[in-house]
Design a protein around this motif. Structure first.
Motif, short mmCIF file in Angstrom:
data_model
loop_
_atom_site.label_atom_id
_atom_site.label_comp_id
_atom_site.label_asym_id
_atom_site.label_seq_id
_atom_site.Cartn_x
_atom_site.Cartn_y
_atom_site.Cartn_z
N TRP A 159 -68.29 60.64 -20.19
CA TRP A 159 -68.66 61.15 -21.07
C TRP A 159 -68.68 62.08 -20.44
O TRP A 159 -67.87 62.89 -19.69
CB TRP A 159 -70.60 60.71 -19.80
CG TRP A 159 -70.45 59.09 -20.22
CD1 TRP A 159 -69.82 58.32 -19.24
CD2 TRP A 159 -71.77 58.79 -20.76
NE1 TRP A 159 -70.43 56.54 -19.52
CE2 TRP A 159 -71.24 57.31 -20.07
CE3 TRP A 159 -73.08 59.58 -21.47
CZ2 TRP A 159 -72.18 56.47 -20.71
CZ3 TRP A 159 -73.23 58.38 -21.74
CH2 TRP A 159 -72.97 57.13 -22.07
N LYS A 190 -72.62 62.37 -23.44
CA LYS A 190 -72.55 61.72 -24.70
C LYS A 190 -70.95 61.22 -24.34
O LYS A 190 -70.55 62.20 -23.63
CB LYS A 190 -73.14 61.95 -26.00
CG LYS A 190 -73.86 62.72 -26.50
CD LYS A 190 -75.02 61.49 -26.40
CE LYS A 190 -76.06 62.09 -26.79
NZ LYS A 190 -77.79 61.58 -26.69
N PHE A 222 -67.58 59.84 -25.02
CA PHE A 222 -66.62 60.40 -25.81
C PHE A 222 -64.61 59.10 -26.16
O PHE A 222 -64.73 59.24 -26.94
CB PHE A 222 -65.96 61.57 -26.05
CG PHE A 222 -65.31 62.29 -24.73
CD1 PHE A 222 -64.10 61.79 -24.85
CD2 PHE A 222 -65.77 61.93 -23.52
CE1 PHE A 222 -63.08 62.39 -23.65
CE2 PHE A 222 -65.22 62.26 -22.46
CZ PHE A 222 -63.63 62.34 -22.15
N HIS A 272 -64.31 58.19 -30.56
CA HIS A 272 -64.85 59.49 -30.84
C HIS A 272 -63.70 59.79 -31.78
O HIS A 272 -63.15 60.93 -31.20
CB HIS A 272 -66.17 60.00 -30.51
CG HIS A 272 -67.22 60.84 -31.87
ND1 HIS A 272 -67.61 59.98 -33.09
CD2 HIS A 272 -67.04 62.28 -31.92
CE1 HIS A 272 -68.07 61.04 -33.65
NE2 HIS A 272 -67.55 62.35 -33.03
N TRP A 327 -66.49 55.82 -34.87
CA TRP A 327 -64.87 55.74 -34.16
C TRP A 327 -64.45 54.65 -34.09
O TRP A 327 -64.23 53.88 -34.79
CB TRP A 327 -65.87 55.15 -32.89
CG TRP A 327 -66.87 55.59 -31.28
CD1 TRP A 327 -67.65 57.04 -32.29
CD2 TRP A 327 -66.49 56.32 -30.57
NE1 TRP A 327 -68.54 57.37 -30.58
CE2 TRP A 327 -67.42 57.12 -29.37
CE3 TRP A 327 -65.96 55.75 -29.19
CZ2 TRP A 327 -67.58 57.12 -28.50
CZ3 TRP A 327 -65.54 55.79 -28.16
CH2 TRP A 327 -66.78 56.68 -27.54
N SER A 384 -61.64 64.63 -29.33
CA SER A 384 -63.04 63.48 -29.67
C SER A 384 -63.94 64.32 -28.02
O SER A 384 -64.91 64.70 -28.72
CB SER A 384 -62.41 62.19 -28.19
OG SER A 384 -63.75 61.17 -28.61
N ILE A 415 -68.35 66.00 -29.10
CA ILE A 415 -68.97 64.99 -28.70
C ILE A 415 -69.58 65.95 -27.92
O ILE A 415 -70.93 66.69 -27.70
CB ILE A 415 -68.55 64.33 -27.52
CG1 ILE A 415 -68.67 62.66 -28.16
CG2 ILE A 415 -69.74 63.69 -26.55
CD1 ILE A 415 -69.30 62.38 -29.51
N LYS A 429 -71.69 68.58 -29.97
CA LYS A 429 -73.29 67.85 -30.88
C LYS A 429 -73.98 67.23 -29.37
O LYS A 429 -75.18 67.66 -29.47
CB LYS A 429 -72.60 66.38 -30.81
CG LYS A 429 -71.98 66.47 -32.67
CD LYS A 429 -71.98 64.93 -32.83
CE LYS A 429 -71.08 64.91 -33.95
NZ LYS A 429 -70.96 63.37 -34.12
#
Length: 142
Positions: free
Chosen positions: A29, A38, A40, A56, A82, A103, A107, A110
């Motif tokens: 995360w 989030k 990744f 991702h 993904w 990745s 993330i 975002k």
């Protein structure tokens, strides 16, 4: 490349946490999940899944990566761009490391501003905020 090397790469990135999810995946995360972090990337710990590593990759890289032998869309997550490596040699070790860093960056971008603010705190303050948030969530769940 193996799970331990992936773990080493991921945990060197800033504010990364790990959890075990779905019974047999080590999930990485960006930030702690309890403060809005989030995931990744994830690795399959026992070999019972569809691949060894999922991450991702973003819309730009998604189709390019799928053209490589040994890389497939991640079940249930492909619509979020993904991909899953079916085996460790689907990419060279250096490429895997670069993909994981990308990745993470995708993330991180975002994440909500509130989460980024917590992640920007000095480590001890960040850990305190996360502990307090977990305590609050635990109290609410009772």
């Amino acid at each position: 490349m193996d799970n331990e090397r992936i773990r080493e790469i991921c945990l060197k990135l800033p504010a990364v946490t790990e959890t075990v999810g779905w019974g047999h995946h080590l999930v990485y995360w960006v930030g702690d999940r309890d403060i809005g972090g989030k995931m990744f990337a994830s690795t399959d710990l026992d070999g019972s899944g569809v691949g060894v590593l999922a991450f991702h990759c973003g819309a730009e890289r998604f189709h390019e990566l799928l053209e490589k032998d040994g890389i497939r869309p991640t079940p249930y997550s492909a619509k979020f761009f993904w991909v899953t490596l079916e085996r460790w040699d689907a990419l060279r070790p250096r490429e895997i490391e670069e993909e994981l860093k990308l990745s993470y960056a995708l993330i991180y971008e975002k994440l909500p501003k509130k989460t980024k603010t917590v992640l920007a705190l000095p480590e001890k303050e960040r850990e305190k905020v996360i502990r307090e948030r977990k305590r609050l969530l635990k109290t609410k769940s009772r």
